[in-house]
Design a protein around this motif. Structure first.
Motif, PDB file in Angstrom:
ATOM      1  N   MET A   1      33.027  36.235  25.325  1.00 11.69           N
ATOM      2  CA  MET A   1      33.384  35.669  26.630  1.00 11.69           C
ATOM      3  C   MET A   1      34.743  36.224  27.088  1.00 11.69           C
ATOM      4  N   ILE A   2      34.787  36.660  28.332  1.00 15.78           N
ATOM      5  CA  ILE A   2      36.037  37.257  28.834  1.00 15.78           C
ATOM      6  C   ILE A   2      36.962  36.129  29.311  1.00 15.78           C
ATOM      7  N   PRO A   3      38.143  35.989  28.723  1.00 16.45           N
ATOM      8  CA  PRO A   3      39.050  34.938  29.178  1.00 16.45           C
ATOM      9  C   PRO A   3      39.693  35.276  30.527  1.00 16.45           C
ATOM     10  N   THR A   4      40.115  34.224  31.209  1.00 12.66           N
ATOM     11  CA  THR A   4      40.850  34.395  32.472  1.00 12.66           C
ATOM     12  C   THR A   4      42.243  33.807  32.291  1.00 12.66           C
ATOM     13  N   ILE A   5      43.230  34.573  32.695  1.00 11.97           N
ATOM     14  CA  ILE A   5      44.601  34.042  32.662  1.00 11.97           C
ATOM     15  C   ILE A   5      45.103  33.914  34.102  1.00 11.97           C
ATOM     16  N   THR A   6      46.170  33.148  34.274  1.00 14.90           N
ATOM     17  CA  THR A   6      46.783  33.088  35.601  1.00 14.90           C
ATOM     18  C   THR A   6      48.154  33.761  35.562  1.00 14.90           C
ATOM     19  N   ALA A   7      48.518  34.290  36.733  1.00 15.05           N
ATOM     20  CA  ALA A   7      49.806  34.976  36.878  1.00 15.05           C
ATOM     21  C   ALA A   7      50.281  34.775  38.312  1.00 15.05           C
ATOM     22  N   PHE A   8      51.539  35.125  38.555  1.00 15.64           N
ATOM     23  CA  PHE A   8      52.101  35.031  39.910  1.00 15.64           C
ATOM     24  C   PHE A   8      51.404  36.023  40.836  1.00 15.64           C
ATOM     25  N   GLU A   9      51.060  35.532  42.027  1.00 12.30           N
ATOM     26  CA  GLU A   9      50.560  36.442  43.067  1.00 12.30           C
ATOM     27  C   GLU A   9      51.704  37.353  43.527  1.00 12.30           C
ATOM     28  N   SER A  10      52.897  36.750  43.536  1.00 10.27           N
ATOM     29  CA  SER A  10      54.063  37.514  43.961  1.00 10.27           C
ATOM     30  C   SER A  10      55.219  37.149  43.024  1.00 10.27           C
ATOM     31  N   SER A  11      55.370  37.934  41.968  1.00  8.99           N
ATOM     32  CA  SER A  11      56.358  37.561  40.958  1.00  8.99           C
ATOM     33  C   SER A  11      57.766  37.853  41.453  1.00  8.99           C
ATOM     34  N   VAL A  24      51.190  37.128  27.258  1.00 11.43           N
ATOM     35  CA  VAL A  24      49.761  36.868  27.045  1.00 11.43           C
ATOM     36  C   VAL A  24      48.973  38.165  27.254  1.00 11.43           C
ATOM     37  N   ARG A  25      49.319  38.892  28.310  1.00  9.55           N
ATOM     38  CA  ARG A  25      48.657  40.180  28.555  1.00  9.55           C
ATOM     39  C   ARG A  25      48.873  41.107  27.349  1.00  9.55           C
ATOM     40  N   TRP A  26      50.106  41.136  26.859  1.00  3.84           N
ATOM     41  CA  TRP A  26      50.445  42.016  25.732  1.00  3.84           C
ATOM     42  C   TRP A  26      49.594  41.656  24.513  1.00  3.84           C
ATOM     43  N   ALA A  27      49.500  40.353  24.214  1.00  2.00           N
ATOM     44  CA  ALA A  27      48.702  39.922  23.054  1.00  2.00           C
ATOM     45  C   ALA A  27      47.233  40.325  23.240  1.00  2.00           C
ATOM     46  N   LEU A  28      46.714  40.118  24.428  1.00  2.00           N
ATOM     47  CA  LEU A  28      45.310  40.469  24.679  1.00  2.00           C
ATOM     48  C   LEU A  28      45.095  41.975  24.510  1.00  2.00           C
ATOM     49  N   GLU A  29      46.064  42.748  24.976  1.00  2.04           N
ATOM     50  CA  GLU A  29      45.954  44.206  24.833  1.00  2.04           C
ATOM     51  C   GLU A  29      46.062  44.612  23.359  1.00  2.04           C
ATOM     52  N   GLU A  30      46.934  43.958  22.615  1.00  2.00           N
ATOM     53  CA  GLU A  30      47.083  44.303  21.184  1.00  2.00           C
ATOM     54  C   GLU A  30      45.776  44.122  20.424  1.00  2.00           C
ATOM     55  N   VAL A  31      45.024  43.070  20.769  1.00  3.12           N
ATOM     56  CA  VAL A  31      43.800  42.801  20.013  1.00  3.12           C
ATOM     57  C   VAL A  31      42.567  43.424  20.672  1.00  3.12           C
ATOM     58  N   GLY A  32      42.781  44.088  21.800  1.00  9.20           N
ATOM     59  CA  GLY A  32      41.665  44.779  22.465  1.00  9.20           C
ATOM     60  C   GLY A  32      40.697  43.840  23.166  1.00  9.20           C
ATOM     61  N   GLN A  33      41.215  42.691  23.615  1.00  9.96           N
ATOM     62  CA  GLN A  33      40.355  41.729  24.307  1.00  9.96           C
ATOM     63  C   GLN A  33      40.496  41.920  25.825  1.00  9.96           C
ATOM     64  N   PRO A  34      39.423  42.318  26.515  1.00 11.71           N
ATOM     65  CA  PRO A  34      39.501  42.405  27.980  1.00 11.71           C
ATOM     66  C   PRO A  34      39.728  41.008  28.590  1.00 11.71           C
ATOM     67  N   TYR A  35      40.309  40.963  29.753  1.00 13.69           N
ATOM     68  CA  TYR A  35      40.589  39.670  30.391  1.00 13.69           C
ATOM     69  C   TYR A  35      40.594  39.842  31.900  1.00 13.69           C
ATOM     70  N   THR A  36      40.420  38.732  32.586  1.00 16.79           N
ATOM     71  CA  THR A  36      40.576  38.769  34.032  1.00 16.79           C
ATOM     72  C   THR A  36      41.789  37.919  34.397  1.00 16.79           C
ATOM     73  N   VAL A  37      42.318  38.180  35.574  1.00 17.92           N
ATOM     74  CA  VAL A  37      43.543  37.488  36.006  1.00 17.92           C
ATOM     75  C   VAL A  37      43.280  36.804  37.340  1.00 17.92           C
ATOM     76  N   ARG A  38      43.655  35.540  37.415  1.00 24.66           N
ATOM     77  CA  ARG A  38      43.627  34.846  38.709  1.00 24.66           C
ATOM     78  C   ARG A  38      45.068  34.720  39.184  1.00 24.66           C
ATOM     79  N   LEU A  39      45.329  35.293  40.347  1.00 23.88           N
ATOM     80  CA  LEU A  39      46.695  35.280  40.862  1.00 23.88           C
ATOM     81  C   LEU A  39      46.918  34.029  41.698  1.00 23.88           C
ATOM     82  N   LEU A  40      48.083  33.435  41.552  1.00 21.05           N
ATOM     83  CA  LEU A  40      48.370  32.175  42.237  1.00 21.05           C
ATOM     84  C   LEU A  40      49.665  32.278  43.039  1.00 21.05           C
TER      85      LEU A  40
END
Ligand code: GTB
Length: 215
Positions: A1-11, A24-40
């Motif tokens: 299952m592809i996890p979804t994380i949230t991040a700033f729409e405008s950081s 969180v992105r870094w950890a996901l990349e280290e383990v090779g887990q694809p993810y989607t991002v919902r911007l807020l």
């Protein structure tokens, strides 16, 4: 299952990797887990729908099936526990790596946050100029201790772990202050983290949100 994380729409950091979705992105990349991002947007973070995921109305969050998590440290720990690569197999070494995760968040990050609060939210206060050197002294005390412990080693306890990911992620917040450069082994430690291909992919992904090139 592809996890979804949230991040700033405008950081506010304009993509410099300082917001906590970066860990969180870094950890996901280290383990090779694809993810989607919902911007807020900042207002969306405070809406009921997001508060159901994050009681404090912040980013990052992590959703994977029925599981919803908040707090960057808890999310990175979850990722590290579910995938190989970020925590040692040996039980004691694993416990020590988790200890470094806690140390980064509970012992090293607090004075760094104080500095950012003082600079960005309190600079107009009459006492601000007197407070800044006190905060910097507290940061230097922690950096000195951490620098002594790291010594000439590449990572805090053997191989790179989630403890290093969190610690380097916290220290990164000091880069612009120049304080990290006062401790060459810590500056080199952070640079080693930044040189990791997983870090580079995560950094590029969060920067792409700012430059409008996110996919
Ligand atoms: N303890 C929580 C965690 O580790 O996940 C803290 C989460 C948190 O502080 N999130 C911030 C947030 O959502 C974003 S990272 N803030 C919005 C709000 O509280 O309303 C903190 C952050 C923000 C901006 C910068 N910057 O621009 O440099 C750096 C870090």
């Amino acid at each position: 299952m592809i996890p979804t994380i949230t991040a700033f729409e405008s950081s506010p950091d304009r993509g410099r990797g300082l917001a906590r979705d970066m860990r969180v992105r870094w950890a996901l990349e280290e383990v090779g887990q694809p993810y989607t991002v919902r911007l807020l947007s900042f207002s969306a973070m405070k809406e009921t729908a997001h508060r159901a995921l994050h009681p404090f109305g912040q980013i990052p969050t992590y959703e994977e099936g029925d599981l919803a998590l908040f707090e960057s440290g808890a999310i990175v720990l979850h990722i590290a526990e579910r995938h190989a690569g970020l925590l040692p197999e040996d039980a004691n070494a694993r416990a020590r790596a988790i200890t470094w995760m806690f140390a980064s968040l509970n012992t090293v990050e607090p004075p760094i946050l104080e500095l950012q609060t003082a600079k960005f939210l309190e600079s107009d206060k009459p006492w601000s100029e007197q407070r800044l050197p006190l905060i910097k002294d507290r940061i230097r005390a922690r950096l000195g201790e951490l620098s002594d412990r790291l010594g000439e080693a590449d990572w805090l306890d053997g191989a790179f772990s989630a403890g290093d990911l969190m610690m380097a992620g916290v220290l990164l917040r000091l880069k612009a202050s120049g304080m990290l450069d006062e401790y060459p082994n810590l500056a080199a430690y952070v640079a080693r983290g930044e040189a990791r291909p997983a870090f580079k992919r995560a950094f590029a992904a969060q920067l792409a949100v700012f430059t409008g090139k996110a996919q």
